[in-house]
Enzyme design. Structure first.
Site, PDB file in Angstrom:
ATOM      1  N   GLY A  40     -13.223   8.685 -15.520  1.00 12.61           N
ATOM      2  CA  GLY A  40     -12.680   8.981 -14.196  1.00 12.61           C
ATOM      3  C   GLY A  40     -12.199  10.415 -14.137  1.00 12.61           C
ATOM      4  N   GLY A  81      -8.934  13.411  -8.814  1.00 10.44           N
ATOM      5  CA  GLY A  81      -7.550  13.014  -9.041  1.00 10.44           C
ATOM      6  C   GLY A  81      -6.965  13.474 -10.370  1.00 10.44           C
ATOM      7  N   GLY A 130      -7.597  12.504 -13.428  1.00  4.64           N
ATOM      8  CA  GLY A 130      -8.567  12.722 -14.498  1.00  4.64           C
ATOM      9  C   GLY A 130      -9.175  14.112 -14.441  1.00  4.64           C
ATOM     10  CB  SER A 151       0.641   2.426 -13.398  1.00 13.17           C
ATOM     11  OG  SER A 151       1.467   2.338 -12.254  1.00 13.17           O
ATOM     12  CE1 TYR A 182      -3.462   0.326 -10.707  1.00 10.57           C
ATOM     13  CE2 TYR A 182      -1.094   0.242 -10.301  1.00 10.57           C
ATOM     14  CZ  TYR A 182      -2.229   0.944 -10.698  1.00 10.57           C
ATOM     15  OH  TYR A 182      -2.114   2.255 -11.121  1.00 10.57           O
TER      16      TYR A 182
HETATM   17  N1  LIG Z   1      -2.298   8.002  -8.222  1.00 10.70           N
HETATM   18  C1  LIG Z   1      -1.187   7.452  -8.654  1.00 10.70           C
HETATM   19  O1  LIG Z   1      -0.108   7.533  -8.009  1.00 10.70           O
HETATM   20  C2  LIG Z   1      -1.167   6.704  -9.965  1.00 10.70           C
HETATM   21  C3  LIG Z   1       0.082   6.201 -10.423  1.00 10.70           C
HETATM   22  C4  LIG Z   1       0.125   5.530 -11.627  1.00 10.70           C
HETATM   23  C5  LIG Z   1      -1.038   5.373 -12.357  1.00 10.70           C
HETATM   24  N2  LIG Z   1      -2.239   5.861 -11.899  1.00 10.70           N
HETATM   25  C6  LIG Z   1      -3.431   5.660 -12.728  1.00 10.70           C
HETATM   26  O2  LIG Z   1      -4.052   6.904 -12.937  1.00 10.70           O
HETATM   27  C7  LIG Z   1      -5.454   6.727 -13.131  1.00 10.70           C
HETATM   28  C8  LIG Z   1      -6.222   7.715 -12.279  1.00 10.70           C
HETATM   29  O3  LIG Z   1      -5.881   7.483 -10.928  1.00 10.70           O
HETATM   30  P1  LIG Z   1      -6.140   8.541  -9.752  1.00 10.70           P
HETATM   31  O4  LIG Z   1      -4.968   8.434  -8.855  1.00 10.70           O
HETATM   32  O5  LIG Z   1      -6.535   9.853 -10.279  1.00 10.70           O
HETATM   33  O6  LIG Z   1      -7.396   7.833  -9.038  1.00 10.70           O
HETATM   34  P2  LIG Z   1      -8.584   8.427  -8.147  1.00 10.70           P
HETATM   35  O7  LIG Z   1      -8.205   9.682  -7.460  1.00 10.70           O
HETATM   36  O8  LIG Z   1      -9.035   7.258  -7.305  1.00 10.70           O
HETATM   37  O9  LIG Z   1      -9.712   8.766  -9.232  1.00 10.70           O
HETATM   38  C9  LIG Z   1     -10.395   7.729  -9.859  1.00 10.70           C
HETATM   39  C10 LIG Z   1     -11.435   8.286 -10.807  1.00 10.70           C
HETATM   40  O10 LIG Z   1     -12.114   7.163 -11.391  1.00 10.70           O
HETATM   41  C11 LIG Z   1     -13.498   7.221 -11.088  1.00 10.70           C
HETATM   42  N3  LIG Z   1     -13.959   5.853 -10.819  1.00 10.70           N
HETATM   43  C12 LIG Z   1     -13.525   5.001  -9.860  1.00 10.70           C
HETATM   44  N4  LIG Z   1     -14.164   3.830  -9.961  1.00 10.70           N
HETATM   45  C13 LIG Z   1     -15.015   3.932 -11.006  1.00 10.70           C
HETATM   46  C14 LIG Z   1     -15.936   3.062 -11.626  1.00 10.70           C
HETATM   47  N5  LIG Z   1     -16.171   1.821 -11.147  1.00 10.70           N
HETATM   48  N6  LIG Z   1     -16.629   3.496 -12.701  1.00 10.70           N
HETATM   49  C15 LIG Z   1     -16.437   4.750 -13.180  1.00 10.70           C
HETATM   50  N7  LIG Z   1     -15.576   5.625 -12.638  1.00 10.70           N
HETATM   51  C16 LIG Z   1     -14.878   5.223 -11.559  1.00 10.70           C
HETATM   52  C17 LIG Z   1     -13.637   8.127  -9.887  1.00 10.70           C
HETATM   53  O11 LIG Z   1     -14.875   8.798  -9.950  1.00 10.70           O
HETATM   54  P3  LIG Z   1     -16.093   8.602  -8.924  1.00 10.70           P
HETATM   55  O12 LIG Z   1     -15.505   8.320  -7.580  1.00 10.70           O
HETATM   56  O13 LIG Z   1     -16.820   9.917  -9.036  1.00 10.70           O
HETATM   57  O14 LIG Z   1     -16.874   7.450  -9.479  1.00 10.70           O
HETATM   58  C18 LIG Z   1     -12.507   9.124 -10.154  1.00 10.70           C
HETATM   59  O15 LIG Z   1     -12.933  10.111 -11.081  1.00 10.70           O
HETATM   60  C19 LIG Z   1      -5.732   5.254 -12.822  1.00 10.70           C
HETATM   61  O16 LIG Z   1      -5.848   4.541 -14.037  1.00 10.70           O
HETATM   62  C20 LIG Z   1      -4.487   4.795 -12.076  1.00 10.70           C
HETATM   63  O17 LIG Z   1      -4.228   3.423 -12.268  1.00 10.70           O
HETATM   64  C21 LIG Z   1      -2.320   6.514 -10.722  1.00 10.70           C
END
Ligand SMILES: NC(=O)c1ccc[n+]([C@@H]2O[C@H](COP(=O)([O-])OP(=O)(O)OC[C@H]3O[C@@H](n4cnc5c(N)ncnc54)[C@H](OP(=O)(O)O)[C@@H]3O)[C@@H](O)[C@H]2O)c1
Length: 285
Positions: free
Chosen positions: A16, A20, A22, A145, A170
């Site tokens: 990922g 975001g 990643g 998280s 989640y």
């Molecule tokens: N945002 C928050 O506030 C928050 C808080 C706590 C924890 N987290 C954790 O942080 C991590 C990253 O979250 P984020 O906020 O950066 O999310 P995000 O912006 O939705 O990014 C998700 C990433 O995962 C990839 N992805 C999504 N579905 C996929 C699949 N089926 N197979 C392969 N790749 C996939 C997307 O790439 P493509 O779209 O190019 O496939 C993108 O690179 C997650 O584990 C989340 O639980 C986030």
């Protein structure tokens, strides 16, 4: 790009990594001189992200991998591609994850949150483990998280087949990330491979956008200015992947680059063994 950093020449895979937290993690680690592989579902999008990461970091050594990690066949194909591309792998950042307000089955017929957030990193890590051990000192960095604190592993209905709630699924998946990390750390003792999980903070990203909870859609407008940027959210991932401060540290949960106590279930070794066994059965390991 910093040629003198301890990360110079090391190889990092970030799942990922196309958006975001990643992607920001990829920019940070590429800036520190690591060769960085990023994964996303679509090769064109992953190539575009890799190009942006090269420009932002000044490091040409950024590679794109494509796999829909909700599918176990795709996770296996990804692992093979990574093993073929990288003779060494010093860091695996298990960052991929999502939230779905409604229950969506995957190609394997599994509930999507459990499959993508827990089983995919479980399977990928196991498939890459020998390469990580051979590259030791090496690190596994699962992105959990704060939601883990409300999580409970429901062994009777782990995939919400009887009753589904997006938030419950989640929370469970993010607790499972830590339970898995801690069990992995125990199993890896003496190998030179460490495993530490983290909470990135609440971050402005595409998180949950595919099937958003109504309350979240409403609230996000209100709280948007209070959220961290992806670069701020990536700091603890970058720290755990690269800092000499955490050499040899393993089986811990971090937030804001500091160790924190997690949900007490995360320290239940019997439950961890049970989850490992159930997960291994579900992914055919
Ligand atoms: N945002 C928050 O506030 C928050 C808080 C706590 C924890 N987290 C954790 O942080 C991590 C990253 O979250 P984020 O906020 O950066 O999310 P995000 O912006 O939705 O990014 C998700 C990433 O995962 C990839 N992805 C999504 N579905 C996929 C699949 N089926 N197979 C392969 N790749 C996939 C997307 O790439 P493509 O779209 O190019 O496939 C993108 O690179 C997650 O584990 C989340 O639980 C986030």
């Amino acid at each position: 790009m910093d040629f003198t950093s301890p990360m110079a020449g090391k190889v990092v895979l970030i799942t990922g990594g196309t958006a975001g937290i990643g992607k920001a993690t990829a920019i940070g680690l590429a800036t520190l001189g690591a060769r960085v592989g990023v994964t996303g579902r679509d090769l064109h999008r992953a190539e575009e992200a890799a190009a942006e990461i090269r420009v932002a970091s000044g490091n040409p050594a950024v590679d794109a991998f494509a796999a829909d990690m909700s599918s176990q066949a795709e996770v296996r194909r990804l692992a093979t591609a990574v093993l073929n591309a990288y003779p060494r792998l010093e860091v695996l950042v298990n960052n991929v994850g999502g939230f779905w307000a409604h229950r969506h089955p995957t190609a394997d017929g599994l509930e999507r949150t459990f499959a993508l957030n827990h089983l995919a990193p479980f399977l990928l890590t196991n498939l890459l483990l020998d390469r990580l051990k051979a590259s030791a000192p090496a690190r596994v960095v699962p992105v959990s998280s704060g939601a883990q604190s409300m999580g409970r592993i429901d062994f009777d209905d782990p995939q919400g087949a009887r009753s589904y709630s997006g938030q419950r699924a989640y929370n469970q998946s993010k607790l499972a990330n830590i339970v898995f990390t801690n069990e992995l750390a125990r199993r890896l003792e003496g190998t030179g491979v460490t495993a530490n999980s983290l909470h990135p903070g609440v971050v402005r990203s595409n998180f949950g956008a595919e099937d958003q909870a109504r309350w979240f859609a409403v609230m996000s407008h209100v709280i948007l200015p209070l959220l961290k940027t992806p670069a701020q959210g990536a700091r603890t991932s970058i720290y755990l992947a690269s800092s000499p401060d955490v050499n040899g540290v393993t089986g811990q949960f971090f937030a804001n680059r500091k160790p924190r106590s997690a949900n007490k279930a995360a320290y239940d070794t019997n439950m961890a063994a049970r989850l490992w066994q159930a997960s291994a059965g579900l992914v055919g390991l």
